[in-house]
Write an enzyme that holds these catalytic residues in place. Structure first.
Site, PDB file in Angstrom:
ATOM      1  N   HIS A 140      69.178  41.684  57.004  1.00 33.05           N
ATOM      2  CA  HIS A 140      68.707  40.926  58.166  1.00 33.05           C
ATOM      3  C   HIS A 140      69.828  40.085  58.774  1.00 33.05           C
ATOM      4  O   HIS A 140      70.787  39.707  58.095  1.00 33.05           O
ATOM      5  CB  HIS A 140      67.460  40.085  57.854  1.00 33.05           C
ATOM      6  CG  HIS A 140      67.662  38.867  57.029  1.00 33.05           C
ATOM      7  ND1 HIS A 140      66.859  38.532  55.957  1.00 33.05           N
ATOM      8  CD2 HIS A 140      68.554  37.849  57.116  1.00 33.05           C
ATOM      9  CE1 HIS A 140      67.245  37.387  55.448  1.00 33.05           C
ATOM     10  NE2 HIS A 140      68.274  36.946  56.124  1.00 33.05           N
ATOM     11  N   GLU A 145      64.048  40.663  60.213  1.00 28.29           N
ATOM     12  CA  GLU A 145      63.852  41.402  58.973  1.00 28.29           C
ATOM     13  C   GLU A 145      63.736  42.901  59.248  1.00 28.29           C
ATOM     14  O   GLU A 145      63.309  43.305  60.340  1.00 28.29           O
ATOM     15  CB  GLU A 145      62.557  40.924  58.307  1.00 28.29           C
ATOM     16  CG  GLU A 145      62.544  39.455  57.904  1.00 28.29           C
ATOM     17  CD  GLU A 145      63.240  39.192  56.579  1.00 28.29           C
ATOM     18  OE1 GLU A 145      64.273  39.829  56.284  1.00 28.29           O
ATOM     19  OE2 GLU A 145      62.747  38.309  55.849  1.00 28.29           O
TER      20      GLU A 145
END
Ligand code: GLP
Length: 247
Positions: A140, A145
């Site tokens: 990330h 994410e």
């Protein structure tokens, strides 16, 4: 995308290179707009930058900053907040003008409005000149994410268990105390920066570093999108470069 040669023998040297790079950018443009990360990795970089300011090498008085992300529901004064982290490691130690510090307000009543406010604030200053990034162990950047699709703009994020574990130190070592959500610049926000430097050190980043440099561009490794940006440098120590087959 370029690895800043040479790969540095240790994290201290990598941090020193990055601090010098930032200082030179500020000397060239005293009103630089700087995007900043948190995490363990940049601590040494901030220490080096503070030292350059203390020695009179560079002044940050004219610089404007935007941090990448902040936890939802956490006050700026909370010891676990990223704002608190930045005060401790940089803002409280240099000559930066308080009004030039921009931060996402994780405790804002209307989080959607807060995200829009942040995007507009970045736009109003003409965009980010130099964005510094760390790297999550799951690939990330900011708090973008891995997922089937990535958000383009500043948004609300649900944090992965791995990310909450990695941030536990800020919350007394207990991952369950790490907020479940955060606000983060989006991938488009980050990729709009005119130049980007990613700092990765330590063996825990080696696999991701190899994939982000050599692998396919995939939403499952958000950092891989840096391959399509025209001005990205990657600053590594030997441990983070271990899977690259070079030193
Ligand atoms: C957090 C931050 C990221 C950062 C990452 C890596 O999740 N939101 O911006 O890059 O941590 O942290 P560390 O440097 O501690 O490995």
């Amino acid at each position: 995308m370029q690895i800043q040669p040479p790969v540095h023998p240790n994290d201290r040297e990598a941090a020193r290179t990055l601090a010098r790079r930032v200082a030179d950018a500020v000397i060239a443009k005293p009103n630089l707009v700087l995007g900043l990360p948190t995490g363990r990795t940049p601590i040494e970089f901030y220490r080096e930058l503070v030292a350059l300011v203390a020695s009179g090498d560079v002044r940050l008085a004219g610089v404007t900053t935007f941090n990448l992300d902040e936890f939802v529901g956490v006050r700026p004064s909370h010891p676990g907040s990223y704002r608190h982290f930045m005060e401790e490691h940089l803002f409280g130690r240099v000559d930066i003008s308080r009004e030039n510090i921009n931060f996402l307000r994780g405790e804002a009543h209307d989080l959607q409005e807060e995200c829009e406010r942040y995007e507009k604030a970045i736009e109003d200053v003409g965009g980010i000149d130099l964005q510094i990034l760390g790297l999550g162990t799951n690939g990330h950047i900011g708090f973008n994410e891995p997922a089937g699709a990535l958000e383009a703009r500043t948004h609300r994020v649900v944090l992965e268990p791995e990310t909450r574990r990695n941030n536990a130190a800020l919350f007394g070592g207990d991952p369950s105390l790490v907020p479940r959500e955060a606000l983060s610049m989006g991938m488009g926000t980050i990729l709009h920066a005119r130049s980007i430097v990613l700092l990765a050190t330590g063996t825990s980043k080696a696999a991701c570093v190899e994939r982000l440099l050599n692998g396919p561009i995939t939403t499952q490794l958000p950092a891989s999108f840096l391959q399509i940006h025209p001005a990205v440098d990657v600053v590594l120590d030997e441990a983070a470069a271990a899977n690259l087959g070079r030193t």
